[in-house]
Motif scaffolding. Sequence first.
Motif, PDB file in Angstrom:
ATOM      1  N   LYS A   2     -14.463 -22.106  52.044  1.00 38.70           N
ATOM      2  CA  LYS A   2     -15.709 -22.276  51.745  1.00 38.70           C
ATOM      3  C   LYS A   2     -16.933 -22.014  51.454  1.00 38.70           C
ATOM      4  O   LYS A   2     -16.226 -21.660  49.493  1.00 38.70           O
ATOM      5  N   ASN A   3     -17.810 -22.699  50.635  1.00 38.03           N
ATOM      6  CA  ASN A   3     -18.602 -22.898  49.432  1.00 38.03           C
ATOM      7  C   ASN A   3     -20.171 -22.643  50.499  1.00 38.03           C
ATOM      8  O   ASN A   3     -20.837 -23.653  50.854  1.00 38.03           O
ATOM      9  N   PRO A   4     -20.688 -21.811  50.525  1.00 46.06           N
ATOM     10  CA  PRO A   4     -21.716 -21.117  51.429  1.00 46.06           C
ATOM     11  C   PRO A   4     -23.310 -21.634  50.358  1.00 46.06           C
ATOM     12  O   PRO A   4     -24.029 -21.622  51.217  1.00 46.06           O
ATOM     13  N   ASP A   5     -23.046 -21.763  49.429  1.00 38.33           N
ATOM     14  CA  ASP A   5     -24.360 -21.041  48.359  1.00 38.33           C
ATOM     15  C   ASP A   5     -24.622 -22.802  47.867  1.00 38.33           C
ATOM     16  O   ASP A   5     -25.455 -23.305  47.478  1.00 38.33           O
ATOM     17  N   GLY A   6     -23.779 -23.702  48.001  1.00 39.59           N
ATOM     18  CA  GLY A   6     -24.105 -25.101  47.643  1.00 39.59           C
ATOM     19  C   GLY A   6     -23.748 -25.249  46.227  1.00 39.59           C
ATOM     20  O   GLY A   6     -24.621 -26.141  45.693  1.00 39.59           O
ATOM     21  N   ARG A   7     -22.870 -24.416  45.268  1.00 37.57           N
ATOM     22  CA  ARG A   7     -22.294 -24.222  44.023  1.00 37.57           C
ATOM     23  C   ARG A   7     -21.585 -25.344  43.976  1.00 37.57           C
ATOM     24  O   ARG A   7     -20.538 -25.267  44.694  1.00 37.57           O
ATOM     25  N   ARG A   8     -21.221 -25.890  42.533  1.00 35.92           N
ATOM     26  CA  ARG A   8     -19.875 -26.546  42.876  1.00 35.92           C
ATOM     27  C   ARG A   8     -18.901 -24.909  42.124  1.00 35.92           C
ATOM     28  O   ARG A   8     -19.614 -23.858  41.769  1.00 35.92           O
ATOM     29  N   PHE A   9     -17.924 -25.273  43.305  1.00 31.37           N
ATOM     30  CA  PHE A   9     -17.333 -23.388  42.918  1.00 31.37           C
ATOM     31  C   PHE A   9     -15.722 -24.239  42.214  1.00 31.37           C
ATOM     32  O   PHE A   9     -14.768 -25.417  42.547  1.00 31.37           O
ATOM     33  N   TYR A  10     -14.896 -23.679  41.774  1.00 27.52           N
ATOM     34  CA  TYR A  10     -13.676 -23.760  40.703  1.00 27.52           C
ATOM     35  C   TYR A  10     -12.668 -22.488  41.748  1.00 27.52           C
ATOM     36  O   TYR A  10     -13.299 -21.617  40.759  1.00 27.52           O
ATOM     37  N   ALA A  11     -11.747 -23.124  42.637  1.00 27.64           N
ATOM     38  CA  ALA A  11     -11.432 -22.124  43.493  1.00 27.64           C
ATOM     39  C   ALA A  11     -10.265 -21.991  42.219  1.00 27.64           C
ATOM     40  O   ALA A  11      -9.035 -22.857  41.825  1.00 27.64           O
ATOM     41  N   ARG A  12      -9.437 -20.959  42.120  1.00 32.29           N
ATOM     42  CA  ARG A  12      -8.254 -20.462  41.279  1.00 32.29           C
ATOM     43  C   ARG A  12      -6.640 -20.766  42.100  1.00 32.29           C
ATOM     44  O   ARG A  12      -6.753 -20.462  43.776  1.00 32.29           O
ATOM     45  N   SER A  33     -15.004 -12.689  40.666  1.00 35.82           N
ATOM     46  CA  SER A  33     -14.600 -12.246  39.813  1.00 35.82           C
ATOM     47  C   SER A  33     -14.736 -11.352  38.665  1.00 35.82           C
ATOM     48  O   SER A  33     -14.149 -11.727  38.014  1.00 35.82           O
ATOM     49  N   GLY A  34     -13.834 -10.982  39.284  1.00 31.87           N
ATOM     50  CA  GLY A  34     -13.712  -9.867  38.563  1.00 31.87           C
ATOM     51  C   GLY A  34     -12.367  -9.446  39.020  1.00 31.87           C
ATOM     52  O   GLY A  34     -11.023  -8.323  38.571  1.00 31.87           O
ATOM     53  N   MET A  35     -11.857 -10.575  39.840  1.00 30.35           N
ATOM     54  CA  MET A  35     -10.196 -10.777  40.302  1.00 30.35           C
ATOM     55  C   MET A  35      -9.285 -11.768  39.095  1.00 30.35           C
ATOM     56  O   MET A  35      -9.425 -12.368  39.287  1.00 30.35           O
ATOM     57  N   LEU A  36      -9.217 -10.779  38.369  1.00 31.49           N
ATOM     58  CA  LEU A  36      -8.701 -11.406  36.903  1.00 31.49           C
ATOM     59  C   LEU A  36      -6.812 -11.657  37.493  1.00 31.49           C
ATOM     60  O   LEU A  36      -6.128 -12.696  36.882  1.00 31.49           O
ATOM     61  N   THR A  37      -6.005 -11.034  38.529  1.00 30.44           N
ATOM     62  CA  THR A  37      -5.099 -11.673  38.587  1.00 30.44           C
ATOM     63  C   THR A  37      -5.033 -12.707  39.321  1.00 30.44           C
ATOM     64  O   THR A  37      -4.025 -13.267  39.040  1.00 30.44           O
ATOM     65  N   SER A  38      -5.705 -13.423  40.096  1.00 25.51           N
ATOM     66  CA  SER A  38      -5.550 -14.814  40.309  1.00 25.51           C
ATOM     67  C   SER A  38      -5.601 -15.317  39.396  1.00 25.51           C
ATOM     68  O   SER A  38      -5.196 -15.855  39.402  1.00 25.51           O
ATOM     69  N   MET A  39      -6.586 -15.263  37.966  1.00 25.63           N
ATOM     70  CA  MET A  39      -6.747 -15.822  37.810  1.00 25.63           C
ATOM     71  C   MET A  39      -5.368 -15.922  36.845  1.00 25.63           C
ATOM     72  O   MET A  39      -4.814 -17.060  36.072  1.00 25.63           O
ATOM     73  N   SER A  40      -4.822 -14.545  36.206  1.00 23.59           N
ATOM     74  CA  SER A  40      -3.689 -15.086  35.693  1.00 23.59           C
ATOM     75  C   SER A  40      -2.410 -15.886  36.456  1.00 23.59           C
ATOM     76  O   SER A  40      -1.214 -15.889  35.606  1.00 23.59           O
ATOM     77  N   ALA A  41      -2.341 -15.935  37.558  1.00 24.93           N
ATOM     78  CA  ALA A  41      -1.397 -16.808  38.511  1.00 24.93           C
ATOM     79  C   ALA A  41      -1.940 -17.846  38.687  1.00 24.93           C
ATOM     80  O   ALA A  41      -0.855 -18.841  39.449  1.00 24.93           O
ATOM     81  N   ALA A  42      -2.850 -18.646  38.559  1.00 26.58           N
ATOM     82  CA  ALA A  42      -3.252 -20.162  38.468  1.00 26.58           C
ATOM     83  C   ALA A  42      -2.360 -20.866  37.469  1.00 26.58           C
ATOM     84  O   ALA A  42      -2.567 -20.397  36.374  1.00 26.58           O
ATOM     85  N   ASN A  43      -2.351 -21.889  37.882  1.00 20.61           N
ATOM     86  CA  ASN A  43      -2.071 -22.927  36.809  1.00 20.61           C
ATOM     87  C   ASN A  43      -2.721 -24.619  36.552  1.00 20.61           C
ATOM     88  O   ASN A  43      -2.963 -25.498  36.949  1.00 20.61           O
ATOM     89  N   ALA A  44      -3.595 -24.397  38.004  1.00 20.53           N
ATOM     90  CA  ALA A  44      -4.643 -25.154  37.991  1.00 20.53           C
ATOM     91  C   ALA A  44      -6.080 -24.708  39.331  1.00 20.53           C
ATOM     92  O   ALA A  44      -6.456 -23.361  39.531  1.00 20.53           O
ATOM     93  N   LEU A  45      -7.191 -24.709  38.910  1.00 21.54           N
ATOM     94  CA  LEU A  45      -8.548 -25.135  38.998  1.00 21.54           C
ATOM     95  C   LEU A  45      -8.683 -26.353  40.541  1.00 21.54           C
ATOM     96  O   LEU A  45      -8.668 -27.675  39.878  1.00 21.54           O
ATOM     97  N   ALA A  46      -8.761 -25.365  42.074  1.00 18.09           N
ATOM     98  CA  ALA A  46      -9.508 -26.107  42.994  1.00 18.09           C
ATOM     99  C   ALA A  46     -11.010 -26.495  42.773  1.00 18.09           C
ATOM    100  O   ALA A  46     -11.714 -25.788  42.774  1.00 18.09           O
ATOM    101  N   VAL A  47     -11.459 -28.460  42.238  1.00 21.90           N
ATOM    102  CA  VAL A  47     -12.461 -28.122  42.666  1.00 21.90           C
ATOM    103  C   VAL A  47     -13.547 -28.291  43.796  1.00 21.90           C
ATOM    104  O   VAL A  47     -13.714 -29.147  44.596  1.00 21.90           O
ATOM    105  N   ILE A  48     -14.090 -27.725  44.856  1.00 18.39           N
ATOM    106  CA  ILE A  48     -15.119 -27.842  45.280  1.00 18.39           C
ATOM    107  C   ILE A  48     -16.956 -27.940  45.411  1.00 18.39           C
ATOM    108  O   ILE A  48     -17.709 -27.707  44.853  1.00 18.39           O
ATOM    109  N   PRO A  49     -17.333 -29.417  45.382  1.00 18.28           N
ATOM    110  CA  PRO A  49     -18.470 -29.930  45.192  1.00 18.28           C
ATOM    111  C   PRO A  49     -19.363 -29.893  45.749  1.00 18.28           C
ATOM    112  O   PRO A  49     -18.881 -29.215  46.859  1.00 18.28           O
TER     113      PRO A  49
END
Length: 72
Positions: A2-12, A33-49
Amino acid sequence: MKNPDGRRFYARCIVTRGDDGRWYADLTGPQGSGMLTSMSAANALAVIPEDVPAANPGDEIECIMLDWEHAP
């Protein structure tokens, strides 16, 4: 996702190629923003406009690859 606040979102996420030859993105877990384990496991960012309120399973989305070397 979900993208409830109408900002571009980059999902790990982890992008993999399926048996059908198409690419699939799965979230790495909680996206806070404090979830560094999800960033370290990611190989991409999904862009939600900003104009998309939610991305649902099966939707086509843009992804920014972070690690092509280890992509399947």
